[in-house]
Design an enzyme around this catalytic site. Structure first.
Site, PDB file in Angstrom:
ATOM      1  N   CYS A   1     -10.215   0.630   8.420  1.00  0.00           N
ATOM      2  CA  CYS A   1      -9.626   1.883   8.875  1.00  0.00           C
ATOM      3  C   CYS A   1     -10.263   3.083   8.188  1.00  0.00           C
ATOM      4  O   CYS A   1     -10.397   4.153   8.795  1.00  0.00           O
ATOM      5  CB  CYS A   1      -8.126   1.878   8.605  1.00  0.00           C
ATOM      6  SG  CYS A   1      -7.700   1.395   6.936  1.00  0.00           S
TER       7      CYS A   1
ATOM      8  N   GLU B   1       0.860  -1.198   0.000  1.00  0.00           N
ATOM      9  CA  GLU B   1       0.000   0.000   0.000  1.00  0.00           C
ATOM     10  C   GLU B   1       0.887   1.236   0.000  1.00  0.00           C
ATOM     11  O   GLU B   1       0.723   2.146   0.819  1.00  0.00           O
ATOM     12  CB  GLU B   1      -0.908  -0.031   1.231  1.00  0.00           C
ATOM     13  CG  GLU B   1      -1.644  -1.363   1.399  1.00  0.00           C
ATOM     14  CD  GLU B   1      -2.537  -1.444   2.627  1.00  0.00           C
ATOM     15  OE1 GLU B   1      -2.167  -0.868   3.663  1.00  0.00           O
ATOM     16  OE2 GLU B   1      -3.617  -2.063   2.543  1.00  0.00           O
TER      17      GLU B   1
END
Lengths: 648, 648
Positions: free
Chosen positions: A413, A317
């Site tokens: 998240c 990521e």
């Protein structure tokens, strides 16, 4: 309150009346936060159970069972609490308040005598705590607790959560540091640095600032703590060792002051850089601040998508390298864009330079808001700039890209992170320093600010992001200054006071109006907002020979719903003329753009050949094109989408 | 010999004099095979040790130690042996012959009494054999043994290796099948199907053909064998379950007759389809043949790169879906292209249709030969169409793409596979059926063929792939036919016999000349070979608005060495004029192409902005461009390369 830096207005100081943001805050309050409370309590039919509240209940002795969810599951609830705090700072909401207080009550019971609070380790073996800082997110969860606690305290003036946070911070302070007998660890996922600075600001306890500075300065020092930690832990496998990033996945391969290029996991990087900026400003550390400036420049000038998105690859990521900005395999996590807003907001505190606010605005209005559906119940983790639905399904290199927003995620998240930034948007729009009120973003509202000892009220009306006219009305008489940002995208503007054109020059992109104001004085800022076709730096391979369409702060895109499939065949001339249409009933009210483009049609493929001689010129067929704001894509079913189109 | 299908000429029937291929065969014989023998014996300094020969030595009791290397390490040696067989079929080579006989001697001692021969299981526990057909490549290794044994027998007329193969085949035949008491398994990696058909052709033993047919027809039948096998094996983890492909990674998710779209691991798919074609032709199974035709069409018309490369994604080294042909994240394994040649060669046996030969030629002269360095000691696994060296290093999604060929690989399937196809090129160029000699590829040589009982000799001279003139001289008098392919890329041709223009029509792309030949009669085929700019089907997203440069069978590319970096900025008009230059000293002798192109230069980026308004038209700077054949790229150091460039 540190007077050498600009202080964002607290959320409670602004009644948001903005026609664009106020409904979004209402969606967060009315739908998203109740919906997320259900999610956190495992009451969403068909969605992954979160178990977040239940983990705390078990740790508190109120329920029985095992820990479930990610190792950082606690942080989802903390982020939700923080978002609720911002809602409560705006106006009372009994239901949300009751849920929040219930959660805080559980947390209080769950907290150990020594101050420790982390359900993963409390339920899986407390003796293993602090043994895997690299990957197990203990300090990350603590950081989110601190941020939530500060926000909740400021919103409600109740300190139960703050006391929980302080107890935990004191424990952490007793465990980590360079002093003899302390562990020289630091978090694998940053955020505690920002949280500790917040805690310091509210409590005045200098140890917290010092601890934040320790976490930053110890990071990446030799010998590498994570390497040592892994050795002690039976030579634990180090996943990122296989990748180019290695310890830079965690921004922990070298001391942070030697890091001037954004690397590794993009969310972690943003949280670290924002924390570095906080510590640099609070401690007057110019060296650290110049590192922050270099990092910001690297991102803004070399590693950011036109939507303000960051993180070019799904592997880790992460950031890759300068000018590598693929549109279809992109990661561009919603949280990374939110983190970029954190970082930009902090750099703005240090220096009112519009290049920070331009990035903040670009990210917020595009790559952040794209993360949530218009109804606030569906979310993107990845925010691509080009989507082909079949690729999301059948090409495993692009499976992380989804053609539609999801209900909830195993790793959730992003949804609560969206809730907290939307509800605290006012803190990103306004700041005060000395006698000056800074208006970074044109978020309509009624605000109160203390300027050089004077309590000032002001009203701001704007049709942003659709219209470029902004009215600022001074409600309080006195001498003070207004600093109004002229966005970088704006190439024609004027400002008048009570109808009279004011001569004003730009200082780093801001107009400073320092006057003896009478109550009711009105400033009118007019920002020209034509449709603007944009090219990317020719170093960006993926965008060469392409154009993007923007208007004001918004990036636009083409969707299959309006323009048919095979969007890669669309091309445009750089001098295309556009029509702007207000469509109050489309996508909760948007301005759409309309133009003529063409579809490229290669002759010679009548018999479905894969390759054919280019004997004839490419032929083109004119097609009408409809553009919608990028943030609003994927609200009308699954289909192709693209931001960049070929230039004719 | 099956008379209903065209039979490729055996390697021994052709003395290759081709100025392009003969030196490559010499490189294989003189450098590559001795080099690979060293590699297989762990004598390459700095390269991954292979342990392939050593595994056999240990199994034979000639050495002590454990198995090392991949579970299919045996196959490297088998493929090397097969390549040596083709060299020996061409002319004697005492050193290679001695090495090969040494290896065969070790294999004979390593083979178990019951016929079993697989060093992985013999050294790791024979009781586990046949328990993981899905991933452990036992039947795959057996298949390569059979192919090597047949080639070695045909080349040397010695049958030691053939007897080893027959013993093993008999064991496998006794273990697998639909009869009561037999296992209903089939290989996770195909190739044994082709190997068994070869063994059947040489030995005449019908059980081998039947077993090949069984492996094909059992594949993907319900209940899925691999699913059952995994359950029995402690619910073994199934890696590909996480991906879109699942059992289709192995082409084993449904019966093969229901598979009409190429899916999964590209090399496995090619080996399966080639084996299916073999079985279909030998058994007269028209249904199976039509499946092969559908699969071939799917590849040639929807899933093949312009270089003849296949396998669009690194995930599973696999096909993705139609028209998904990214140039930079591509897999395009050398072995996959070689497998496509196998498949195309078999389809040509069934029907002399140039669309098969066009694909064969495209793959062989481009995406196969690119797999080896000009000196035969470095190899590509992945054959990209666009390379940015920094991406290979810093973007983990493109780490599988290498900017330079490697010495050897942990999984070294490609190097010996290259050796065997280069040395057996004659079998792909020529075939005989009835009274007709088919010339599919213009590989210069002197050949012998039996046409309707008549032993015919012929000489073929060609400057292929650089020149379009081909001379075929009949050395034997008699009535027989020549079938000469006019390649699909050729749009102007003529043919003459003894200087007199012959009227000829194309039948599926072939000119048939059936005459009473006198010895010395000469046919001259002239194929026009201008530089041709090519477009891709507009359904291919990655290539829209782009051009590729070809000449005859060759695809060309731009390299940084000739044209500087940032090749993505290069653009070309479709009516560009080219100059062709013979460069005998460059890259072992190539024809380079030269033209004028432009570099795109976006105005407005003087201050290094990432995005800027497209106020002005794109500017272009003329640049001279030098194109080299794609197969020869990456022989002059590390740099950018691209096949496709923007169309102006």
């Amino acid at each position: 309150m540190n007077k050498t830096i600009a202080n964002p207005l607290p959320v409670s100081a602004v009644r948001v009346t903005d026609p664009f943001f106020a409904p979004r805050i209402n969606v967060v309050r009315g739908q998203m936060l109740p919906y997320q409370w259900d999610a956190l309590n495992d009451r969403l039919p068909g969605a992954e159970p979160s178990h977040s509240v239940e983990n705390f209940r078990i740790a508190a002795g109120l329920s029985r069972g095992a820990h479930h969810g990610m190792v950082f599951q606690d942080s989802d609830l903390y982020k939700w609490l923080e978002a609720v705090a911002y809602v409560l700072a705006i106006e009372p909401d009994n239901a949300l308040r009751a849920h929040a207080d219930e959660a805080i009550g559980i947390m209080e019971r769950a907290q150990r005598q020594d101050g420790y609070l982390n359900t993963y380790y409390q339920l899986n073996g407390i003796d293993r705590r602090w043994t895997n800082l690299q990957d197990n997110h203990e300090l990350y969860c603590a950081g989110h607790l601190f941020e939530a606690a500060v926000a909740y305290y400021l919103a409600t003036q109740t300190d139960k959560l703050l006391r929980i946070a302080v107890r935990y911070a004191d424990l952490i302070d007793s465990v980590f540091g360079v002093d003899e007998g302390k562990m020289r660890g630091y978090p694998g996922h940053e955020v505690i640095e920002m949280g500790l600075v917040q805690l310091y600001r509210v409590t005045g306890e200098a140890r917290y600032l010092k601890l934040a500075k320790y976490f930053i300065d110890q990071r990446g020092q030799s010998p590498l703590y994570f390497e040592e930690e892994a050795k002690k832990d039976n030579n634990r496998k180090f996943y990122w060792d296989k990748t180019y990033m290695r310890y830079q996945y965690y921004q922990a391969g070298k001391p942070v002051r030697e890091q001037t290029v954004a690397e590794g996991h993009a969310v972690r990087a943003m949280y670290l850089y924002a924390g570095m900026a906080d510590v640099a400003m609070e401690t007057g550390d110019d060296e650290l601040l110049s590192v922050c400036e270099a990092l910001f420049t690297d991102i803004a000038d070399r590693q950011m998508y036109i939507t303000g998105a960051i993180g070019a690859t799904e592997v880790g990521e992460s950031f890759t390298y300068g000018y590598d900005l693929p549109n279809d395999t992109v990661y561009a996590e919603t949280c990374a864009q939110i983190g970029l807003c954190f970082f930009a907001q902090r750099m703005l505190r240090h220096s009112a330079d519009r290049r920070y606010a331009d990035v903040l605005e670009r990210a917020l209005y595009n790559g952040v808001l794209s993360g949530m559906s218009l109804d606030g119940t569906r979310f993107f983790y990845v925010n691509p700039l080009e989507v082909t639905p079949i690729a999301c399904e059948q090409d495993d290199l692009r499976r992380h890209v989804k053609p539609e927003r999801q209900q909830w995620y195993t790793c959730s998240c992003c949804p609560p992170n969206l809730a907290r930034i939307v509800c605290s948007a006012a803190s990103y729009a306004y700041a005060a320093k000395g006698d000056t009120l800074y208006v970074h973003l044109y978020l309509g509202g009624e605000l109160k600010a203390r300027l050089d000892g004077l309590d000032v009220e002001m009203k701001i009306e704007s049709g942003y992001p659709w219209k470029g006219e902004v009215r600022v009305r001074a409600m309080t008489a006195g001498r003070y200054a207004l600093a109004l940002r002229v966005p970088g995208w704006c190439r024609g503007w004027s400002v008048s006071i009570n109808g009279e054109r004011a001569d004003a020059e730009l200082d780093k992109g801001y107009i400073y109006l320092r006057c003896d104001w009478a109550a009711g004085d009105e400033v009118l800022l007019s920002l020209e907002m034509p449709v603007t076709l944009v090219r990317a730096n020719p170093a960006i391979r993926e965008d060469i020979g392409k154009l993007a369409v923007t208007r004001g702060p918004l990036v636009y895109c083409l969707e299959e719903a309006d323009n048919g499939a095979d969007l890669h065949q669309i091309a445009l001339s750089h001098d295309t003329q556009f029509e702007v249409r207000h469509q109050p009933d489309l996508l909760n009210g948007v301005y759409t753009l309309h133009c003529s483009g063409v579809r490229l049609q290669s002759p010679g493929f009548e018999n479905n050949a894969l390759y054919a001689p280019a004997d004839q010129a490419l032929s083109t067929t004119p097609v009408p094109l409809t553009w919608i704001p990028y943030y609003a894509w994927a609200n009308r079913g699954i289909g192709e989408m693209t931001v960049w189109v070929k230039e004719l």
